[in-house]
Scaffold this motif. Structure first.
Motif, PDB file in Angstrom:
ATOM      1  N   ALA A 196       2.285   5.431   6.110  1.00 20.97           N
ATOM      2  CA  ALA A 196       1.361   5.233   6.954  1.00 20.97           C
ATOM      3  C   ALA A 196      -0.031   4.635   6.446  1.00 20.97           C
ATOM      4  CB  ALA A 196       1.132   6.670   8.042  1.00 20.97           C
ATOM      5  N   SER A 197       0.531   5.269   5.222  1.00 23.47           N
ATOM      6  CA  SER A 197      -0.751   3.923   4.580  1.00 23.47           C
ATOM      7  C   SER A 197      -0.609   4.480   3.374  1.00 23.47           C
ATOM      8  CB  SER A 197      -1.877   5.057   5.002  1.00 23.47           C
ATOM      9  OG  SER A 197      -2.288   6.685   3.656  1.00 23.47           O
ATOM     10  N   GLY A 198      -1.650   3.679   2.186  1.00 23.19           N
ATOM     11  CA  GLY A 198      -1.756   3.919   0.472  1.00 23.19           C
ATOM     12  C   GLY A 198      -1.778   5.343   0.011  1.00 23.19           C
ATOM     13  N   LEU A 199      -2.713   5.392   0.673  1.00 26.90           N
ATOM     14  CA  LEU A 199      -2.944   7.561   0.109  1.00 26.90           C
ATOM     15  C   LEU A 199      -1.897   8.381   0.740  1.00 26.90           C
ATOM     16  CD1 LEU A 199      -6.624   7.653   1.068  1.00 26.90           C
ATOM     17  CD2 LEU A 199      -5.459   7.505  -1.116  1.00 26.90           C
ATOM     18  N   ALA A 200      -0.827   7.880   2.040  1.00 26.77           N
ATOM     19  CA  ALA A 200      -0.093   8.777   2.521  1.00 26.77           C
ATOM     20  C   ALA A 200       0.975   8.700   1.596  1.00 26.77           C
ATOM     21  CB  ALA A 200       0.420   8.781   3.958  1.00 26.77           C
ATOM     22  N   GLY A 201       1.262   7.415   0.572  1.00 21.98           N
ATOM     23  CA  GLY A 201       2.482   7.694  -0.297  1.00 21.98           C
ATOM     24  C   GLY A 201       2.088   8.026  -1.499  1.00 21.98           C
ATOM     25  N   GLN A 202       1.095   8.277  -1.874  1.00 23.35           N
ATOM     26  CA  GLN A 202       0.176   8.702  -2.872  1.00 23.35           C
ATOM     27  C   GLN A 202       0.700  10.480  -2.731  1.00 23.35           C
ATOM     28  OE1 GLN A 202      -2.838   5.162  -3.949  1.00 23.35           O
ATOM     29  NE2 GLN A 202      -3.591   7.485  -4.638  1.00 23.35           N
ATOM     30  N   ASP A 203       0.197  10.414  -1.974  1.00 21.14           N
ATOM     31  CA  ASP A 203       0.317  12.272  -1.341  1.00 21.14           C
ATOM     32  C   ASP A 203       1.670  13.034  -1.354  1.00 21.14           C
ATOM     33  OD1 ASP A 203      -0.529  14.891  -1.212  1.00 21.14           O
ATOM     34  OD2 ASP A 203      -0.341  14.038   1.207  1.00 21.14           O
ATOM     35  N   ALA A 223     -10.800   4.569 -10.789  1.00 19.36           N
ATOM     36  CA  ALA A 223      -9.912   4.610 -10.010  1.00 19.36           C
ATOM     37  C   ALA A 223     -10.425   3.909  -8.719  1.00 19.36           C
ATOM     38  CB  ALA A 223      -9.697   5.791  -9.937  1.00 19.36           C
ATOM     39  N   TYR A 224      -9.354   3.355  -7.482  1.00 17.97           N
ATOM     40  CA  TYR A 224     -10.171   3.605  -6.056  1.00 17.97           C
ATOM     41  C   TYR A 224     -10.924   4.994  -5.912  1.00 17.97           C
ATOM     42  CZ  TYR A 224      -8.747   2.962  -0.890  1.00 17.97           C
ATOM     43  OH  TYR A 224      -9.157   3.110   0.318  1.00 17.97           O
ATOM     44  N   GLY A 225     -11.347   4.613  -5.321  1.00 21.98           N
ATOM     45  CA  GLY A 225     -12.257   5.626  -4.706  1.00 21.98           C
ATOM     46  C   GLY A 225     -11.307   6.702  -3.865  1.00 21.98           C
ATOM     47  N   VAL A 275       2.182   3.062 -11.651  1.00 21.12           N
ATOM     48  CA  VAL A 275       0.649   2.603 -11.569  1.00 21.12           C
ATOM     49  C   VAL A 275       0.893   1.428 -10.284  1.00 21.12           C
ATOM     50  CG1 VAL A 275       0.624  -0.697 -12.161  1.00 21.12           C
ATOM     51  CG2 VAL A 275       2.070   1.041 -13.647  1.00 21.12           C
ATOM     52  N   ASP A 276      -0.204   1.832  -9.650  1.00 17.65           N
ATOM     53  CA  ASP A 276      -0.752   1.529  -8.432  1.00 17.65           C
ATOM     54  C   ASP A 276      -1.030   0.090  -8.413  1.00 17.65           C
ATOM     55  OD1 ASP A 276      -2.151   0.554  -6.593  1.00 17.65           O
ATOM     56  OD2 ASP A 276      -3.364   1.886  -6.327  1.00 17.65           O
ATOM     57  N   ASN A 277      -0.437  -0.883  -7.843  1.00 19.48           N
ATOM     58  CA  ASN A 277      -0.223  -2.124  -7.709  1.00 19.48           C
ATOM     59  C   ASN A 277      -0.669  -3.163  -7.027  1.00 19.48           C
ATOM     60  OD1 ASN A 277       0.937  -4.475  -9.665  1.00 19.48           O
ATOM     61  ND2 ASN A 277       3.255  -4.458  -8.645  1.00 19.48           N
ATOM     62  N   GLN A 318       2.402   0.820  -3.974  1.00 17.62           N
ATOM     63  CA  GLN A 318       0.504   0.054  -3.305  1.00 17.62           C
ATOM     64  C   GLN A 318       0.161   0.470  -1.946  1.00 17.62           C
ATOM     65  OE1 GLN A 318       2.069  -4.304  -2.141  1.00 17.62           O
ATOM     66  NE2 GLN A 318       3.072  -4.108  -4.507  1.00 17.62           N
ATOM     67  N   SER A 319      -0.789   0.015  -1.559  1.00 17.12           N
ATOM     68  CA  SER A 319      -1.772   0.093  -0.888  1.00 17.12           C
ATOM     69  C   SER A 319      -0.876  -1.418   0.004  1.00 17.12           C
ATOM     70  CB  SER A 319      -3.306   0.417  -0.388  1.00 17.12           C
ATOM     71  OG  SER A 319      -3.530   0.460   0.756  1.00 17.12           O
ATOM     72  N   THR A 320       0.311  -1.430   1.265  1.00 13.60           N
ATOM     73  CA  THR A 320       0.551  -2.852   1.842  1.00 13.60           C
ATOM     74  C   THR A 320      -0.408  -3.332   2.771  1.00 13.60           C
ATOM     75  OG1 THR A 320       1.875  -1.517   2.847  1.00 13.60           O
ATOM     76  CG2 THR A 320       2.753  -2.225   1.507  1.00 13.60           C
ATOM     77  N   THR A 321      -1.363  -2.221   2.859  1.00 15.80           N
ATOM     78  CA  THR A 321      -2.549  -2.861   3.701  1.00 15.80           C
ATOM     79  C   THR A 321      -3.188  -3.313   3.542  1.00 15.80           C
ATOM     80  OG1 THR A 321      -2.811  -0.575   3.357  1.00 15.80           O
ATOM     81  CG2 THR A 321      -5.491  -1.531   4.917  1.00 15.80           C
ATOM     82  N   LYS A 322      -3.357  -4.166   1.988  1.00 21.39           N
ATOM     83  CA  LYS A 322      -4.011  -5.401   1.246  1.00 21.39           C
ATOM     84  C   LYS A 322      -3.528  -6.483   1.204  1.00 21.39           C
ATOM     85  CE  LYS A 322      -7.197  -1.951   0.972  1.00 21.39           C
ATOM     86  NZ  LYS A 322      -7.192  -1.045   0.193  1.00 21.39           N
ATOM     87  N   TYR A 323      -3.000  -6.642  -0.230  1.00 23.85           N
ATOM     88  CA  TYR A 323      -1.952  -8.376  -0.091  1.00 23.85           C
ATOM     89  C   TYR A 323      -0.659  -8.275   0.323  1.00 23.85           C
ATOM     90  CZ  TYR A 323      -5.962  -9.742  -2.729  1.00 23.85           C
ATOM     91  OH  TYR A 323      -7.493 -10.269  -3.169  1.00 23.85           O
ATOM     92  N   VAL A 348      -2.611  -0.497   8.829  1.00 22.27           N
ATOM     93  CA  VAL A 348      -2.091  -0.053   7.218  1.00 22.27           C
ATOM     94  C   VAL A 348      -1.299   0.469   7.175  1.00 22.27           C
ATOM     95  CG1 VAL A 348      -3.612   2.360   6.848  1.00 22.27           C
ATOM     96  CG2 VAL A 348      -5.302   0.836   8.231  1.00 22.27           C
ATOM     97  N   GLY A 349      -0.966   0.844   5.574  1.00 24.92           N
ATOM     98  CA  GLY A 349       0.663   0.861   5.392  1.00 24.92           C
ATOM     99  C   GLY A 349       1.007   1.274   3.812  1.00 24.92           C
ATOM    100  N   GLY A 350       1.953   1.650   3.256  1.00 25.94           N
ATOM    101  CA  GLY A 350       1.896   1.631   1.960  1.00 25.94           C
ATOM    102  C   GLY A 350       3.211   2.400   1.500  1.00 25.94           C
TER     103      GLY A 350
END
Ligand code: PLP
Length: 392
Positions: free
Chosen positions: A77-84, A103-105, A176-178, A198-203, A211-213
């Motif tokens: 659902a988000s980059g952070l959800a993926g990281q968690d 790091a990203y804040g 690696v956060d790409n 990745q935060s797919t939210t971005k590029y 918003v996605g990860g």
């Protein structure tokens, strides 16, 4: 779709065969929660319930894995959800992570305020410096070395190959956060990394509308005790449920199809903006990995195809001038996030990185960050010139 196909061929076709029942050329949005079973347990195509798997999400996950050159992709659902999900899948209380000093804040906040109270320790290290990372490792406890490259917002570069060797020697995985480079400009798994986020939210999404990860695992993970990372992530994705929904998956897939052409244009425009900024008297420093003066330019040139669309710079006149310049632009949009087709400008110390003020990750207060979009670059530069003529 095989690994031999080129990047854009994979972006447009991987995981996206024409729909079996209708021939629809684009993967449909399977906006559905549950699937009819042909007799108990008779799942069609393995689909049962959309938290566990949904065909639109499967297409995205297969496409992400194909683009990163990995074994399996997971969409969140988000980059952070993926990281968690990744952290909970791989670590238990007492384990330790090396986290980048810039790091990203939100990543830092996650490790400091969420993972730490659950017993997962971390040490901050300058990941551009291999020795600093070696020193930060806690033998036996460090399970992950987490890096971003390029970093946000200072565009630091970490040596993926060198860090993979250090991680593996310590019995840890390199994550690696790409997000900034994307799979188009950088292939961390081919350089020895074990997992890409990745935060797919971005590029990767690329249009500032979703918003996605994503998490992608390497084809082979050889670190003892963590070889089953992929199964653990799959289990936790379903057990925690922080998944990408069908419409969000569809938007991200649509974005990925044009990733290569967008990234080329982001890079073209960023290079011209960097040239312009480098000529301005009021600009005291320009951060861009493509500049030969960047401290790790050689590493960036080795591991990146081009240097991306993110540019940061500092104003000699200080914080007040930086804040005013951000507000004075007309075409650039003042806003958080990055990686969309439209150009964005922001003041990290007061916006994206406000949560790290007073910590080791604090950023200079005269810093401006640009996400250079794909508009006509002359218009972008004219607008910046006007704002800097007054405030720079
Ligand atoms: C935005 C971002 C994230 C977090 O992703 P969300 O989709 O906002 O949860 C993580 N890492 C980097 C580098 C980012 O830019």
């Amino acid at each position: 779709m095989s690994d031999e196909h080129g990047f854009s061929t994979r972006a447009i076709h991987a995981g996206q065969e024409a729909d079996a029942s209708t021939g629809a050329v684009v993967t449909p949005i399977y906006q559905v929660s549950t699937f009819k079973q042909d007799g108990i347990g008779g799942f069609r195509g393995g689909y049962e319930y959309s938290r566990s798997a949904n065909p639109t999400r499967t297409a995205l996950e297969e496409c992400m894995a194909a683009l990163e050159g990995g074994s399996r992709g997971f969409a969140f659902a988000s980059g952070l959800a993926g990281q968690d999900t990744l952290v909970r899948a791989l670590l238990v209380p007492g384990d330790h992570v090396v986290v980048p000093s810039d790091a990203y804040g939100g990543t830092y906040r996650y490790f400091n305020k969420v993972a730490k109270p659950h017993g997962i320790e971390h040490t901050i290290a300058k990941v551009a410096d291999l020795d600093a990372v070696r020193d930060a490792i806690v033998p036996g406890a460090t399970k992950l070395i987490w890096i971003e490259t390029p970093t946000n917002p200072l565009l630091g570069i970490a040596d993926i190959e060198g860090l993979a060797a250090i991680a593996h020697e310590a019995g840890a995985l390199l994550v690696v956060d790409n997000t900034f480079a994307t799979s188009y400009l950088q292939q961390p798994l081919a350089l020895g990394a074990d997992i890409v986020t990745q935060s797919t939210t971005k590029y990767s999404g690329g249009h500032s509308d979703v918003v996605g990860g994503a998490v992608v695992t390497a084809k082979e993970i050889t670190v003892p005790d963590l070889e089953d990372a992929e199964e653990r992530i799959a289990f936790h994705q379903n057990s925690i449920g922080g998944i990408a929904g069908p419409f969000d998956s569809w938007l991200t897939l649509r974005g990925l199809k044009t990733l290569a052409v967008r990234m080329e244009r982001h890079c073209d425009n960023a290079e011209k903006v960097v040239d312009f900024l480098s000529d301005q008297d009021g600009v005291s420093h320009v951060y861009y990995p493509g500049l030969p003066t960047h401290v790790n330019h050689d590493v960036a040139a080795r591991q990146m195809k081009r240097f991306g669309g993110m540019v940061s710079f500092r104003l000699a006149k200080g914080e007040d001038a930086a804040v005013k310049a951000c507000a004075a632009v007309q075409l650039w949009t003042l806003g958080e996030s990055l990686g969309g087709v439209e150009s964005l400008i922001e003041h990290p110390a007061r916006m994206t990185h406000a949560s790290v003020a007073g910590t080791e990750l604090e950023v200079p207060n005269d810093l401006i960050r640009l996400s250079v979009g794909i508009e006509d670059v002359d218009d972008l530069i004219a607008d910046l010139r006007e704002a800097l003529d007054i405030h720079g």
